[in-house]
Design an enzyme around this catalytic site. Structure first.
Site, PDB file in Angstrom:
ATOM      1  N   GLY A 196       5.808 -32.078 -94.857  1.00 56.86           N
ATOM      2  CA  GLY A 196       6.597 -30.910 -94.484  1.00 56.86           C
ATOM      3  C   GLY A 196       8.098 -30.996 -94.694  1.00 56.86           C
ATOM      4  N   GLU A 202      12.561 -34.664 -90.071  1.00 54.00           N
ATOM      5  CA  GLU A 202      11.309 -33.957 -89.777  1.00 54.00           C
ATOM      6  C   GLU A 202      11.476 -32.464 -90.042  1.00 54.00           C
ATOM      7  OE1 GLU A 202       8.370 -33.687 -89.583  1.00 54.00           O
ATOM      8  OE2 GLU A 202       7.359 -34.762 -88.002  1.00 54.00           O
ATOM      9  N   ASP A 203      10.385 -31.825 -90.413  1.00 55.94           N
ATOM     10  CA  ASP A 203      10.443 -30.379 -90.630  1.00 55.94           C
ATOM     11  C   ASP A 203      10.519 -29.633 -89.301  1.00 55.94           C
ATOM     12  OD1 ASP A 203       7.832 -31.109 -89.936  1.00 55.94           O
ATOM     13  OD2 ASP A 203       6.859 -29.870 -91.458  1.00 55.94           O
ATOM     14  N   ASP A 250       7.373 -29.585 -82.423  1.00 56.64           N
ATOM     15  CA  ASP A 250       6.669 -28.563 -81.643  1.00 56.64           C
ATOM     16  C   ASP A 250       6.437 -29.120 -80.231  1.00 56.64           C
ATOM     17  OD1 ASP A 250       4.994 -26.569 -80.765  1.00 56.64           O
ATOM     18  OD2 ASP A 250       3.618 -26.647 -82.440  1.00 56.64           O
ATOM     19  N   LYS A 294      10.921 -26.152 -81.501  1.00 57.40           N
ATOM     20  CA  LYS A 294      10.412 -25.101 -80.614  1.00 57.40           C
ATOM     21  C   LYS A 294      10.604 -25.603 -79.181  1.00 57.40           C
ATOM     22  CE  LYS A 294       6.811 -23.428 -83.788  1.00 57.40           C
ATOM     23  NZ  LYS A 294       5.347 -23.319 -84.030  1.00 57.40           N
ATOM     24  N   PHE A 339       4.227 -19.161 -85.041  1.00 52.15           N
ATOM     25  CA  PHE A 339       3.900 -20.005 -86.188  1.00 52.15           C
ATOM     26  C   PHE A 339       4.744 -19.607 -87.391  1.00 52.15           C
ATOM     27  CE2 PHE A 339       1.460 -21.610 -89.773  1.00 52.15           C
ATOM     28  CZ  PHE A 339       1.231 -22.898 -89.338  1.00 52.15           C
ATOM     29  N   ASP A 375       3.896 -25.485 -94.116  1.00 48.41           N
ATOM     30  CA  ASP A 375       2.675 -24.888 -94.647  1.00 48.41           C
ATOM     31  C   ASP A 375       1.821 -24.214 -93.599  1.00 48.41           C
ATOM     32  OD1 ASP A 375       1.927 -27.430 -93.407  1.00 48.41           O
ATOM     33  OD2 ASP A 375      -0.057 -27.041 -94.262  1.00 48.41           O
ATOM     34  N   ARG A 432       4.344 -23.640 -98.802  1.00 48.88           N
ATOM     35  CA  ARG A 432       5.483 -24.576 -98.813  1.00 48.88           C
ATOM     36  C   ARG A 432       6.551 -24.175 -99.831  1.00 48.88           C
ATOM     37  NH1 ARG A 432       3.826 -29.086 -95.817  1.00 48.88           N
ATOM     38  NH2 ARG A 432       1.643 -29.686 -96.028  1.00 48.88           N
TER      39      ARG A 432
END
Ligand code: IMP
Ligand code: MG
Length: 179
Positions: free
Chosen positions: A48, A102-103, A106, A134, A155, A162, A168
């Protein structure tokens, strides 16, 4: 509002490409200033974070290295159940300034376990750089000094993230919407 379809869901732009670029450049400038002369090694967590890492690195103005890792979880025999393995890390982290790229964070559980694994390799320090967080979903206390955007729990896809392997390639960040 223009929608795109990724697999069975519809998405609309929530963070346009220009805003992402601007914010990533700001973050890169901040990291460069903070870590000047420490020769940080960036650990980009695949898949990601590959787009974010590519843009972030080009904004770093101090000497640095980057390497790409993958996380594999499996049920181990330890009492904690799930064991996390870092794949693709050939460099020694001992005594290094490490920046995890990191992407999205969560629940934060993936990052918590990754931090634990990285710390066992005796780096001088570890910092987290996340494109997205988040905050309402965080189930653990994480210090995230470098974060581009805090977003609601919806989301999202695009800019490397993705939905079941797709989306992506979208240059903007999209949020799921009703059909
Ligand atoms: P955590 O352990 O709950 O923090 O999970 C983080 C991982 O979940 C990320 O690295 C992503 O792979 C995935 N993820 C969480 N939210 C999203 C999202 O909105 N879109 C795409 N992937 C997501
Ligand atoms: Mg990820």
């Amino acid at each position: 509002m223009e929608k795109v379809k990724v697999r069975d869901k519809y998405f609309a732009v929530s963070i346009p490409e220009a805003e992402i670029k601007r914010r990533v450049a700001e973050l890169a400038a901040q990291i460069s200033k903070d870590l000047q002369g420490r020769k940080p090694i960036f650990l980009s967590v695949l898949n990601g974070s590959f787009v974010f890492a590519a843009d972030l690195l080009r904004g770093i103005t101090t000497d640095c290295e980057i390497t790409f890792i993958r996380l594999a979880s499996y049920s181990g025999t330890s009492s904690t159940g799930e064991v996390q393995q870092i794949l693709g890390l050939n460099e020694s982290l001992e005594g290094r300034t490490v920046v995890i790229v990191e992407d999205i964070i969560d629940s934060g559980l993936t990052m918590e376990r990754l931090l634990e694994s990285i710390r066992s390799l005796h780096p001088a320090e570890v910092r987290i750089a996340a494109l997205l967080v988040k905050p309402d979903n965080l189930k653990t206390e994480l210090d995230i000094p470098y974060c581009c955007f805090r977003i609601p729990n919806d989301f999202i896809v695009g800019y490397g993230l993705d939905y079941d392997g797709e989306g992506r390639n979208l240059p903007d960040i999209y949020t799921v919407v009703a059909d």
